[in-house]
Scaffold this motif. Structure first.
Motif, PDB file in Angstrom:
ATOM      1  N   ASP A 102       0.815  -1.214   0.000  1.00  0.00           N
ATOM      2  CA  ASP A 102       0.000   0.000   0.000  1.00  0.00           C
ATOM      3  C   ASP A 102       0.850   1.267   0.000  1.00  0.00           C
ATOM      4  N   GLY A 103       2.018   1.197   0.620  1.00  0.00           N
ATOM      5  CA  GLY A 103       2.861   2.368   0.725  1.00  0.00           C
ATOM      6  C   GLY A 103       4.330   2.005   0.659  1.00  0.00           C
ATOM      7  N   TRP A 104       5.112   2.909   0.103  1.00  0.00           N
ATOM      8  CA  TRP A 104       6.554   2.694  -0.020  1.00  0.00           C
ATOM      9  C   TRP A 104       7.234   4.021   0.267  1.00  0.00           C
ATOM     10  N   VAL A 105       8.238   4.015   1.148  1.00  0.00           N
ATOM     11  CA  VAL A 105       8.979   5.227   1.485  1.00  0.00           C
ATOM     12  C   VAL A 105      10.411   5.069   1.016  1.00  0.00           C
ATOM     13  N   ASN A 106      10.808   5.877   0.038  1.00  0.00           N
ATOM     14  CA  ASN A 106      12.183   5.876  -0.457  1.00  0.00           C
ATOM     15  C   ASN A 106      13.033   6.772   0.441  1.00  0.00           C
ATOM     16  N   ASN A 107      13.629   6.152   1.441  1.00  0.00           N
ATOM     17  CA  ASN A 107      14.356   6.894   2.461  1.00  0.00           C
ATOM     18  C   ASN A 107      15.847   6.563   2.504  1.00  0.00           C
ATOM     19  N   ALA A 108      16.245   5.397   2.009  1.00  0.00           N
ATOM     20  CA  ALA A 108      17.641   4.958   2.114  1.00  0.00           C
ATOM     21  C   ALA A 108      18.589   5.970   1.480  1.00  0.00           C
ATOM     22  N   TYR A 109      19.799   6.052   2.046  1.00  0.00           N
ATOM     23  CA  TYR A 109      20.728   7.135   1.716  1.00  0.00           C
ATOM     24  C   TYR A 109      22.148   6.599   1.575  1.00  0.00           C
ATOM     25  N   PRO A 110      22.378   5.672   0.630  1.00  0.00           N
ATOM     26  CA  PRO A 110      23.741   5.129   0.456  1.00  0.00           C
ATOM     27  C   PRO A 110      24.651   6.175  -0.176  1.00  0.00           C
ATOM     28  N   ARG A 111      25.935   6.173   0.201  1.00  0.00           N
ATOM     29  CA  ARG A 111      26.871   7.148  -0.356  1.00  0.00           C
ATOM     30  C   ARG A 111      28.297   6.625  -0.237  1.00  0.00           C
ATOM     31  N   SER A 112      29.186   7.207  -1.005  1.00  0.00           N
ATOM     32  CA  SER A 112      30.571   6.765  -1.044  1.00  0.00           C
ATOM     33  C   SER A 112      31.356   7.318   0.138  1.00  0.00           C
ATOM     34  N   SER A 113      32.527   6.752   0.371  1.00  0.00           N
ATOM     35  CA  SER A 113      33.354   7.169   1.506  1.00  0.00           C
ATOM     36  C   SER A 113      33.908   8.581   1.329  1.00  0.00           C
ATOM     37  N   ASP A 114      33.976   9.053   0.087  1.00  0.00           N
ATOM     38  CA  ASP A 114      34.479  10.400  -0.160  1.00  0.00           C
ATOM     39  C   ASP A 114      33.342  11.405  -0.404  1.00  0.00           C
ATOM     40  N   TRP A 115      32.193  11.079   0.098  1.00  0.00           N
ATOM     41  CA  TRP A 115      30.963  11.864  -0.103  1.00  0.00           C
ATOM     42  C   TRP A 115      31.124  13.326   0.287  1.00  0.00           C
ATOM     43  N   ASN A 116      31.885  13.599   1.323  1.00  0.00           N
ATOM     44  CA  ASN A 116      31.992  14.962   1.847  1.00  0.00           C
ATOM     45  C   ASN A 116      33.116  15.788   1.218  1.00  0.00           C
ATOM     46  N   ASN A 117      33.733  15.291   0.153  1.00  0.00           N
ATOM     47  CA  ASN A 117      34.768  16.075  -0.513  1.00  0.00           C
ATOM     48  C   ASN A 117      34.214  17.419  -1.009  1.00  0.00           C
ATOM     49  N   LYS A 118      35.058  18.437  -0.962  1.00  0.00           N
ATOM     50  CA  LYS A 118      34.657  19.728  -1.496  1.00  0.00           C
ATOM     51  C   LYS A 118      34.554  19.638  -3.019  1.00  0.00           C
ATOM     52  N   PHE A 119      33.806  20.569  -3.602  1.00  0.00           N
ATOM     53  CA  PHE A 119      33.450  20.487  -5.023  1.00  0.00           C
ATOM     54  C   PHE A 119      34.665  20.260  -5.920  1.00  0.00           C
ATOM     55  N   GLU A 120      35.720  21.029  -5.703  1.00  0.00           N
ATOM     56  CA  GLU A 120      36.889  20.938  -6.577  1.00  0.00           C
ATOM     57  C   GLU A 120      37.647  19.615  -6.419  1.00  0.00           C
ATOM     58  N   ASP A 121      37.341  18.861  -5.352  1.00  0.00           N
ATOM     59  CA  ASP A 121      38.034  17.594  -5.111  1.00  0.00           C
ATOM     60  C   ASP A 121      37.196  16.374  -5.481  1.00  0.00           C
ATOM     61  N   ILE A 122      36.009  16.596  -6.031  1.00  0.00           N
ATOM     62  CA  ILE A 122      35.137  15.473  -6.387  1.00  0.00           C
ATOM     63  C   ILE A 122      35.580  14.880  -7.723  1.00  0.00           C
ATOM     64  N   SER A 123      35.830  13.584  -7.735  1.00  0.00           N
ATOM     65  CA  SER A 123      36.171  12.913  -8.988  1.00  0.00           C
ATOM     66  C   SER A 123      34.888  12.627  -9.772  1.00  0.00           C
ATOM     67  N   VAL A 124      35.036  12.519 -11.072  1.00  0.00           N
ATOM     68  CA  VAL A 124      33.883  12.179 -11.908  1.00  0.00           C
ATOM     69  C   VAL A 124      33.336  10.806 -11.512  1.00  0.00           C
ATOM     70  N   PHE A 125      34.246   9.891 -11.174  1.00  0.00           N
ATOM     71  CA  PHE A 125      33.810   8.561 -10.745  1.00  0.00           C
ATOM     72  C   PHE A 125      32.917   8.653  -9.511  1.00  0.00           C
ATOM     73  N   SER A 126      33.350   9.445  -8.516  1.00  0.00           N
ATOM     74  CA  SER A 126      32.577   9.593  -7.290  1.00  0.00           C
ATOM     75  C   SER A 126      31.216  10.220  -7.577  1.00  0.00           C
TER      76      SER A 126
END
Length: 246
Positions: A74-98
């Motif tokens: 009857d109901g489904w909540v999309n709440n899960a929040y998986p993320r990579s270990s380098d998730w908190n990198n600043k913008f200039e340090d984000i790799s395209v892969f990440s």
């Protein structure tokens, strides 16, 4: 109030900060609730099903288990929040892969969960999906609240949550004629023992002068799952202490 009396509802990521409170409140309103989370072992009697939302077979398994038991979701909540270990990198340090990896982890997995469960809901001619988005899917971040701390707002987060908000509108339009409602809840900053300086700076900006609590998000989710919201679809419910009003 028993607003979800006997409704069969699945919450992805139900062991996390928001997920625990959402599950608790859903159960208190009379739902038959299942936690679909990667960090648990399957125990049907306790309403727990191991699930990796980045894996299509894993999602299908959850849906099959629940439908085999009750004949419907009857109901489904999309709440899960998986993320990579380098998730908190600043913008200039984000790799395209990440960047690609996190979009795949979160937005693409939400798409897949929605596609699979909505196909089943369409057969029954009813259902409700609630997606957990964020204020940063609606407005840009204020980086002043992060000054003097190691915290930042990940760039992919804004892109992903913005995508969630508009995908919600798309799905609401697509499935409206099938009696299915799709909405999202966008929390503001939720207290989770962050750096005290960040908490202070965030609280000084938000109109209600404090961060939100996880238990304050759950009632909004329950409302959108319930028949009280029977004519609401495609809506983004902001639960943010007024953050987006200024």
């Amino acid at each position: 109030m028993n607003r979800l009396n006997s409704k069969v509802i699945v919450v992805t990521g139900g062991s996390g900060l928001l997920g625990r409170e959402i599950l608790k409140f859903i159960k208190s309103e009379g739902s038959i609730a299942f936690n679909a989370d990667i960090n648990i072992s399957t125990d049907i009697e306790k309403g727990m099903i191991n699930c990796d939302i980045t894996n299509e077979d894993s999602i299908k398994r959850v849906i099959d288990i629940v439908i085999n038991l009750f004949g419907r979701i009857d109901g489904w909540v999309n709440n899960a929040y998986p993320r990579s270990s380098d998730w908190n990198n600043k913008f200039e340090d984000i790799s395209v892969f990440s960047w690609k990896q996190n979009v795949d982890f979160q937005l693409n997995s939400l798409f897949l969960c929605s596609q699979l469960v909505l196909t089943k809901m369409k057969i029954n001619g009813k259902g409700s999906v609630v997606n957990i988005a964020s204020i940063y899917g609606t407005v840009g971040p204020d980086f002043n609240v992060y000054k003097g701390t190691e915290l930042t707002m990940p760039a992919a987060y804004s892109a992903i949550k913005g995508g969630v908000v508009n995908l919600t509108r798309y799905l609401a339009s697509y499935y409206g004629a099938n009696g299915i409602r799709i909405n999202c809840v966008s929390p503001g900053g939720i207290f989770n023992n962050q750096d005290p300086l960040f908490v202070k700076q965030y609280s000084e900006k938000v109109p209600m002068k404090r961060m939100g609590q996880a238990e304050e998000i759950a009632p909004a989710v329950v409302f959108l799952l319930s028949e009280e919201a029977s004519y609401i679809t495609g809506h983004n419910l902001l639960v943010d202490g007024g953050w987006t009003s200024i």
